[in-house]
Design a protein around this motif. Structure first.
Motif, PDB file in Angstrom:
ATOM      1  N   MET A 106       1.266  -1.427   0.160  1.00 56.32           N
ATOM      2  CA  MET A 106      -0.217   0.311  -0.121  1.00 56.32           C
ATOM      3  C   MET A 106       0.562   1.367   0.061  1.00 56.32           C
ATOM      4  O   MET A 106       2.405   0.961   0.381  1.00 56.32           O
ATOM      5  N   PRO A 107       0.333   2.563  -0.709  1.00 59.65           N
ATOM      6  CA  PRO A 107       0.571   3.738  -0.556  1.00 59.65           C
ATOM      7  C   PRO A 107       2.041   4.107   0.962  1.00 59.65           C
ATOM      8  O   PRO A 107       2.481   4.236   1.188  1.00 59.65           O
ATOM      9  N   ASP A 108       1.372   3.663   2.560  1.00 60.78           N
ATOM     10  CA  ASP A 108       1.815   3.345   3.086  1.00 60.78           C
ATOM     11  C   ASP A 108       2.538   2.675   3.801  1.00 60.78           C
ATOM     12  O   ASP A 108       3.408   3.416   5.114  1.00 60.78           O
ATOM     13  N   GLY A 109       2.777   1.588   3.327  1.00 62.28           N
ATOM     14  CA  GLY A 109       3.713   0.890   3.490  1.00 62.28           C
ATOM     15  C   GLY A 109       3.435  -0.599   3.827  1.00 62.28           C
ATOM     16  O   GLY A 109       3.909  -1.619   3.625  1.00 62.28           O
ATOM     17  N   THR A 164     -10.125  -1.883  -6.785  1.00 63.57           N
ATOM     18  CA  THR A 164      -8.954  -0.571  -7.105  1.00 63.57           C
ATOM     19  C   THR A 164      -9.274  -0.913  -9.182  1.00 63.57           C
ATOM     20  O   THR A 164      -9.158   0.194  -9.482  1.00 63.57           O
ATOM     21  N   TYR A 173      -8.633  -6.008  -2.422  1.00 59.97           N
ATOM     22  CA  TYR A 173      -7.875  -4.512  -2.576  1.00 59.97           C
ATOM     23  C   TYR A 173      -7.758  -4.234  -4.307  1.00 59.97           C
ATOM     24  O   TYR A 173      -8.274  -3.055  -4.638  1.00 59.97           O
TER      25      TYR A 173
END
Length: 77
Positions: free
Chosen positions: A17-20, A35, A31
């Protein structure tokens, strides 16, 4: 990619994920479905307990060649 993540990726699909955070298996599938725009399918599957989603992912992953042949036959019809 760490050696540990490399080995885990052999067993199941992973999404970073973008937040790690790292999603694995069924959660990663939900997910990706969301998406890619399959939000209704992801929402319905997301209502199930996550262990059921993971179990379904494992079943399809272990038998992906059977499912691929079945989908190919359905597409020809």
């Amino acid at each position: 990619m760490t050696p540990e993540l490399y080995e885990q990726c052999k067993l199941a699909m992973h999404v970073v994920m973008p937040d790690g955070r790292v999603l694995r298996g069924g959660r990663a599938s939900l997910y990706i479905l969301h998406t890619l725009g399959y939000r209704s399918i992801a929402t319905v599957l997301g209502l199930w307990p996550l262990w059921c989603v993971d179990l379904g992912y494992d079943l399809v992953a272990r038998n992906r060649y059977v499912f691929a042949r079945w989908f190919a036959k359905c597409a020809k019809s």
